[in-house]
Design an enzyme around this catalytic site. Structure first.
Site, PDB file in Angstrom:
ATOM      1  N   GLY A  27     -31.830 -35.501  -7.295  1.00  9.39           N
ATOM      2  CA  GLY A  27     -33.130 -36.026  -7.691  1.00  9.39           C
ATOM      3  C   GLY A  27     -33.561 -37.127  -6.750  1.00  9.39           C
ATOM      4  O   GLY A  27     -33.034 -37.275  -5.637  1.00  9.39           O
ATOM      5  N   SER A  28     -34.485 -37.939  -7.205  1.00  7.08           N
ATOM      6  CA  SER A  28     -35.043 -38.988  -6.358  1.00  7.08           C
ATOM      7  C   SER A  28     -34.053 -40.124  -6.161  1.00  7.08           C
ATOM      8  O   SER A  28     -33.143 -40.341  -6.968  1.00  7.08           O
ATOM      9  CB  SER A  28     -36.334 -39.536  -6.973  1.00  7.08           C
ATOM     10  OG  SER A  28     -36.030 -40.326  -8.116  1.00  7.08           O
TER      11      SER A  28
ATOM     12  N   GLU B 230     -27.247 -36.456  -4.602  1.00  7.47           N
ATOM     13  CA  GLU B 230     -28.061 -35.915  -3.517  1.00  7.47           C
ATOM     14  C   GLU B 230     -29.488 -36.316  -3.814  1.00  7.47           C
ATOM     15  O   GLU B 230     -30.087 -35.881  -4.804  1.00  7.47           O
ATOM     16  CB  GLU B 230     -27.899 -34.390  -3.451  1.00  7.47           C
ATOM     17  CG  GLU B 230     -28.401 -33.787  -2.155  1.00  7.47           C
ATOM     18  CD  GLU B 230     -29.842 -33.341  -2.268  1.00  7.47           C
ATOM     19  OE1 GLU B 230     -30.700 -34.059  -1.693  1.00  7.47           O
ATOM     20  OE2 GLU B 230     -30.126 -32.325  -2.895  1.00  7.47           O
TER      21      GLU B 230
END
Length: 486
Positions: A236-237, A258
């Site tokens: 995700g962000s 990630e």
């Protein structure tokens, strides 16, 4: 508990329209609450997803913890048989899953959605055949030292909306083959295809080995804080990833994160640039630019930038955008309203700073769905928002450079370090440039080649740890050293 699982025979090979249930301990479980799921091509709600209570989350984690005791004791070969059976079961529902993915995510059925399902199934089959052997670290007349890799326990997988099926099964397969069990929380924007994949798993995998729990944002912290979750695997962000780190700290969970990227592609002066425009276009704008390793900044040498921009725009004009269920569509909508509004802030900034839009830029809010046209910005300033920040949408800046040292410095001048690419006819020069980029992955004269044995991970604020490859599989285990006296 609900045991009736509707099959493709009841709905037809290409349709599954619910109902959707949580997957807990080998059962399909109803919830009191639910939330809406929109089709981004229409902006309309087309399904309800179950919203798990804290008690139901605890039930899933307790079931995974119980299942771990027996699952972790199975040998690799037996776990491989289960995983291959699961891949076969998914394959029998391939078109149905791809259609559902298109409806909730927006990506075209005929190309990107079908390819995502196929790649996920292939990944499960390939990873099932991999092993982490016992390593003899030392052996002499007095003792043997063995290095084992033992499973961690219950894995919490928190997965995104851009490649919901693929990026989830990237986590499921290595977690399970190494002996862990897993509880999956999909993005609330794309919960349905994973709920369906979880339903299919219940007929193949032992109870509790894999559970899918859906809910809105509050569910994530409950997973990351939970004392019985041994590891969080998150995609995700970067900002959300920082919250995951803080939340997981109290129980010292293992983490693989990630996160975001602002990947640069550098087209060198000697590149055969006309021939690579399709690769660069899809590397930037496939999945509507909604991928972490998408090309976010495209640096082109001054000697041919103007001609490059013209040909890039000509190629872009030929690509049809629309509802991904239509067979001739190759570009869909932005996936959700939140991201749609975020991408529009980039367009507003570009307009406010009089940057040169040579394609797209105009958004028609009166039309249904979250459609933003492919937008090409010619040579914006290096300090501009579209160059410095991750757009995660269908806008690509094409930026002029003249000096190799300068463009490498500009590419590295980012808090992100996920991926990048270098393009040129002299391979050694291109590799030399690639070695100077501060990223976890760099492609030379290709883009987005990946595989189960290719490590994937970010530097700087793009991530912690590695997915895929032997290195990624090791992160689902604890090293355990056993010293044996002869």
């Amino acid at each position: 508990m609900i045991t009736n699982l509707k099959t493709k025979e009841e709905y037809g090979t290409n349709i599954f329209d619910g109902p959707y249930y949580l997957n807990i301990d080998g059962q399909l479980v109803q919830t009191t609450d639910s939330f809406d799921v929109e089709n981004p091509a229409t902006g309309k709600v087309f399904a309800k997803a179950p919203s798990a209570s804290p008690e139901q989350l605890n039930q899933a984690i307790d079931a995974a913890k119980r299942a771990f005791k027996s699952w972790s004791q199975l040998g690799y070969d037996e776990r491989e048989r289960y995983l291959k059976a699961y891949a076969d079961a998914l394959d029998s529902h391939r078109d149905e899953l791809a259609r559902l993915l298109t409806m909730e995510q927006g990506k075209p059925f005929a190309t990107e959605a079908s390819a995502e399902i196929d790649q996920a199934i292939r990944y499960i089959r390939e990873i099932a055949a991999r092993r982490i052997p016992v390593e003899i670290v030392e052996e002499n007349d007095s003792h043997i030292v063995e290095l084992h890799h033992t499973p961690l326990g219950v894995i919490g997988a928190i997965t995104p909306w851009n490649f919901p099926v693929l990026l989830t099964l990237w986590k499921v397969a290595p977690a399970l083959i190494t002996g862990n069990t897993i509880v999956i929380k999909p993005s609330p924007f794309t919960p349905l295809s994973l709920l369906r994949a979880g339903q299919i798993a219940q007929s193949v995998l032992p109870a509790g080995v894999m559970s899918v729990i859906t809910g809105e944002d509050k569910l994530g912290p409950q997973i990351t804080e939970h004392k019985d979750i041994a590891k969080i695997s998150f995609t995700g962000s970067t900002e959300t990833g920082k919250h995951v780190i803080r939340s997981a700290a109290s129980t010292v969970k293992r983490l693989t994160l990630e996160m975001g990227g602002n990947d640069a592609a550098i087209v060198l002066p000697d590149a055969d640039w006309k021939s690579i425009i399709p690769q660069l276009f899809w590397g930037a704008l496939g999945n509507m630019g909604q991928w972490c390793v998408g090309i976010k900044r495209l640096y082109v040498h001054k000697s041919f930038r103007k001609d490059f921009v013209k040909d890039f725009v000509d190629y872009a004009r030929k690509q049809k955008q629309g509802n991904g269920l239509h067979s001739d569509v190759v570009l869909g909508p932005v996936q959700n309203k939140m991201q749609y509004e975020k991408v529009k802030t980039f367009l507003a900034d570009i307009e406010a700073n009089d940057q040169n839009i040579v394609l797209g830029g105009d958004v028609d809010d009166s039309q249904p769905g979250y459609f933003i046209p492919i937008t090409v910005v010619d040579n914006p300033a290096e300090e501009s928002k579209i160059v410095q920040e991750e757009q995660f949408g269908p806008i690509v800046p094409i930026i002029e450079y003249e000096d190799i040292d300068d463009v490498v410095n500009r590419a590295n001048n980012s808090p992100f370090g996920l991926g990048g690419s270098v393009w040129g006819q002299d391979t050694q020069i291109a590799v030399d440039v690639a070695n100077r980029l501060e990223t976890g992955m760099v492609w030379v004269n290709e883009i987005h080649t990946q595989g189960v044995d290719i490590p994937f991970g970010g530097h700087k604020q793009s991530g912690l740890g590695t997915e895929q490859g032997h290195e990624g599989r090791l992160l689902f285990t604890n090293p355990k050293t056993i010293l044996i006296k002869k």
